[in-house]
Design a protein around this motif. Structure first.
Motif, PDB file in Angstrom:
ATOM      1  N   GLN A 121      -8.909   1.181  -0.779  1.00 38.98           N
ATOM      2  CA  GLN A 121      -8.250   2.412  -0.335  1.00 38.98           C
ATOM      3  C   GLN A 121      -7.579   3.137  -1.502  1.00 38.98           C
ATOM      4  N   ARG A 165       0.839  -1.206   0.000  1.00 39.42           N
ATOM      5  CA  ARG A 165       0.000   0.000   0.000  1.00 39.42           C
ATOM      6  C   ARG A 165       0.868   1.247   0.000  1.00 39.42           C
ATOM      7  N   THR A 185      -9.131  -4.933   0.673  1.00 36.66           N
ATOM      8  CA  THR A 185      -9.239  -3.738   1.514  1.00 36.66           C
ATOM      9  C   THR A 185      -8.316  -2.636   1.016  1.00 36.66           C
ATOM     10  N   THR A 192     -10.295   4.690  -3.663  1.00 35.24           N
ATOM     11  CA  THR A 192     -10.800   5.888  -2.984  1.00 35.24           C
ATOM     12  C   THR A 192      -9.816   7.036  -3.150  1.00 35.24           C
TER      13      THR A 192
END
Length: 184
Positions: free
Chosen positions: A133, A99, A129, A136
Motif C-alpha cells: 500500500q 500504516r 500488505t 502504491t
C-alpha cells in the motif's frame, strides 16, 4: 548527508548543478523545502503531544506556506493526498497504526511541497500488505505531484518493483549504479 544531518567524509551532493553541502538556499528558496524526508519509524519523528492535524500543520505555520485561515483546508488536502482519513486529524500519534503513522510522516514532508522525498526504510517495519500500500501510494505521488523519491531499502524485491535507478552502497561508498535491470 543529503539532508545535512551528517557531514560527508568526502564527495559532493549536487542539485540542479549546484552543491548543496553546507548551502542554506539555492537562490530560489530553501533547500530544506526542496528535499524532505520520511523516516523508517514515523513514531520516532512524530511529536507524541501533537495531533495529526498539528503535525501536518506545523511546517505550514512555521514556514508560512499558507495563510492561517487556509491551514485546516491544506491539512485535509494533504491527508487526502496520502489516503489518510481526515477524521483522524484529532488523534495523537501514539493512537495510530504503523500504516497511518507512516502516512502522517509522508503528509508532513509533502506539506513543504518538496521536489524530492527521501524515503528511509519506510516500509521495513510494515507487513507485506501494508508495504504494498505504501509503495502504491509513493507511485501515485510520483505521478500526481511530480515527486522524485530516493528510496532507501535493503529489500531488493521492493527496490526491483519501485525504483528506476539503483545505487549500491558498501561501507558508506557507492560501489555500483545503474538501472534496476543492470544492477539487480
Amino acid at each position: 548527508v543529503i539532508m545535512g544531518l551528517v557531514s560527508p567524509a568526502g564527495g559532493d551532493v549536487r542539485l540542479r548543478g549546484h552543491s548543496i553541502l553546507g548551502a542554506r538556499t539555492d537562490g530560489q528558496g530553501d533547500f530544506r523545502r526542496t528535499i524532505q524526508m520520511a523516516f523508517q519509524n514515523p513514531f520516532d519523528s512524530l511529536n507524541p503531544r501533537f495531533t495529526v492535524r498539528d503535525t501536518i500543520a506545523e511546517p505550514l505555520r512555521k514556514h508560512r506556506l499558507v495563510s492561517k485561515d487556509k491551514i485546516d483546508e491544506r491539512v485535509k488536502e494533504l491527508m487526502r493526498l496520502v489516503e489518510l482519513d481526515p477524521q483522524l486529524a484529532g488523534r495523537k500519534s501514539g493512537k495510530l497504526t504503523g500504516r497511518q503513522g507512516q502516512r502522517v510522516g509522508i503528509a508532513r514532508a509533502l506539506a513543504m511541497n518538496p521536489e524530492i522525498l527521501i524515503a528511509d526504510e519506510i516500509t521495513s517495519a510494515l507487513d507485506v500488505t501494508i508495504q504494498a500500500q505504501i509503495i502504491t501510494l509513493l507511485n501515485r505521488l510520483r505521478r500526481k505531484v511530480g515527486l522524485t523519491v530516493i528510496f532507501i531499502s535493503h529489500d531488493l524485491a521492493l527496490v526491483r518493483t519501485f525504483c528506476d535507478r539503483v545505487a549500491v552502497f558498501q561501507a558508506g561508498k557507492i560501489v555500483e549504479t545503474g538501472s534496476v535491470s543492470q544492477v539487480l
